[in-house]
Design a protein around this motif. Sequence first.
Motif, PDB file in Angstrom:
ATOM      1  N   LYS A  33       5.435   3.415   7.285  1.00 43.18           N
ATOM      2  CA  LYS A  33       5.313   4.870   7.218  1.00 43.18           C
ATOM      3  C   LYS A  33       6.298   5.466   6.225  1.00 43.18           C
ATOM      4  N   LYS A  34       7.512   4.917   6.211  1.00 43.31           N
ATOM      5  CA  LYS A  34       8.559   5.507   5.358  1.00 43.31           C
ATOM      6  C   LYS A  34       8.541   4.952   3.932  1.00 43.31           C
ATOM      7  N   PHE A  35       8.276   3.641   3.799  1.00 44.63           N
ATOM      8  CA  PHE A  35       8.395   3.019   2.464  1.00 44.63           C
ATOM      9  C   PHE A  35       7.082   2.478   1.896  1.00 44.63           C
ATOM     10  N   GLY A  36       6.024   2.510   2.684  1.00 44.18           N
ATOM     11  CA  GLY A  36       4.765   1.904   2.240  1.00 44.18           C
ATOM     12  C   GLY A  36       4.256   2.445   0.908  1.00 44.18           C
ATOM     13  N   GLN A  37       4.262   3.775   0.772  1.00 46.87           N
ATOM     14  CA  GLN A  37       3.757   4.376  -0.464  1.00 46.87           C
ATOM     15  C   GLN A  37       4.575   3.962  -1.682  1.00 46.87           C
ATOM     16  N   SER A  38       5.885   3.809  -1.478  1.00 48.29           N
ATOM     17  CA  SER A  38       6.760   3.500  -2.615  1.00 48.29           C
ATOM     18  C   SER A  38       6.555   2.091  -3.157  1.00 48.29           C
ATOM     19  N   VAL A  39       6.082   1.166  -2.304  1.00 46.21           N
ATOM     20  CA  VAL A  39       5.889  -0.212  -2.774  1.00 46.21           C
ATOM     21  C   VAL A  39       4.425  -0.516  -3.044  1.00 46.21           C
ATOM     22  N   LEU A  40       3.534   0.442  -2.768  1.00 45.55           N
ATOM     23  CA  LEU A  40       2.100   0.211  -2.913  1.00 45.55           C
ATOM     24  C   LEU A  40       1.727  -0.147  -4.350  1.00 45.55           C
ATOM     25  N   GLY A  41       2.190   0.655  -5.307  1.00 48.41           N
ATOM     26  CA  GLY A  41       1.850   0.412  -6.710  1.00 48.41           C
ATOM     27  C   GLY A  41       2.368  -0.932  -7.198  1.00 48.41           C
ATOM     28  N   GLU A  42       3.604  -1.261  -6.812  1.00 50.57           N
ATOM     29  CA  GLU A  42       4.203  -2.531  -7.217  1.00 50.57           C
ATOM     30  C   GLU A  42       3.444  -3.707  -6.616  1.00 50.57           C
ATOM     31  N   ALA A  43       3.054  -3.559  -5.347  1.00 53.72           N
ATOM     32  CA  ALA A  43       2.304  -4.621  -4.675  1.00 53.72           C
ATOM     33  C   ALA A  43       0.938  -4.824  -5.337  1.00 53.72           C
TER      34      ALA A  43
END
Length: 443
Positions: A56-66
């Motif tokens: 919930k807190k960090f998912g969006q921030s690593v989505l593009g990198e993943a």
Amino acid sequence: MQVTETLNEGQKRGYAITLTAAELDAKVTEKLKDAQPDVEMKGFRKGKVPMALMKKKFGQSVLGEAMQEAIDGAMSEHFEASGDRPAMQPEVKMTNEDWKEGDDVAVEMTYEALPEIPEVDMKGIKLERLVVKADDASVEEALANLAETAQSFEDRKKSAKAKDGDQVVIDFAGKVDGELFEGGTGEDYPLVLGSNSFIPGFEEQLVGTKAGDEVAINVKFPDEYGAEHLAGKDAVFDCTVKAVKAPKAAELDDELAKQFGAEDLAALKGQISERLEEEYKGAARAILKRNLLDVLDKKVDFPLPASLVDSEAKAIAHQLWHEDNPDVEGHDHPEVTPTDDHVGLAERRVRLGLLLAELGTKADIQVSDQEMTQAIMNQARQYPGQERQFFEFVQKNQQMQQQMRAPIFEDKVVDYVFELAKVKDKEVTKDDLQKAVEALEQE
């Protein structure tokens, strides 16, 4: 992850890559798990933050990198499995531009594959290497040129008029609009007429003067003169000729030899002979290399990636345009369209470049760190006082390193082929070598 071929025409390849929402979510979870031990959050001990809260807190921030890592991984697996080598960086774009979280990711990858390079029988190649010995006449000519650079000047008779090549000792004071300007005066200045060391038109007006003459020299500073306040301005230099001196060539003796770091004249002649033969070897190698490339070009034929040919043709056309328009230094000019001749030359360069790269790879030819360092140092000498900055610039610039590595690698591959080929030496005269070099430059 699904990879489906969509294009296979000549060297062109196209693939549709589908990264499912579940695969992407698993990749995000994997990255968050890697980071979890170091994460602290209010209410939880370090490393104990629940995965649901992490997402919930960090998912969006690593989505593009993943997403990028997953697609890069799919591409790497594809190239490893297929054996394809892209001619240039593959073009990759998402095809579902309205993508939102929870959807599958659809990507299209297109590229041109490098062709299979046919085997070449290097031992069947026959070449002729020109060999030139430094004869006595050439050594004496070079020695005379050295003596000329070490020439001195001696006073002519007081009534003698200055000629081109003479040295005149002058006092001068330059004025623009009737006012003296900084750097425009000098005393006892030794000026060799014809050296073009002063602005155009200055030295010619001193030809025919003699010691004791006072002359007013009228000149115009060039429009592109370095000092903007003088550029394009008319100027008058009041000059007094204090002496006229004739050039005197240095004596060809042991003293001259010592000026150039040799023990005696015989040693200097030996050094000159060695230097001349190195120059001849360099010219002969250039001719031999060109002949080898001509032979290789005729021996191989394979489909060429259009993107490489197009890029090379544009580079050739652009370079030649600037050679024809030397006054244009920047790239703010009309687009240069390659001609059929440019395309033909580009095809030759691409074909030979791919062939030499293949030969070098199979022979495990490498450019060592020492060779690169030496190449960088040699080029850095072109920037006196800025050698360290240039060295650091190259170290940080991968593209620049590749540009410098490429010719070293090519020469090592060429030398490798020379060793395999049947190379026969042919002794010729210096004039024969010169004609061969001129023919090479005209092609």
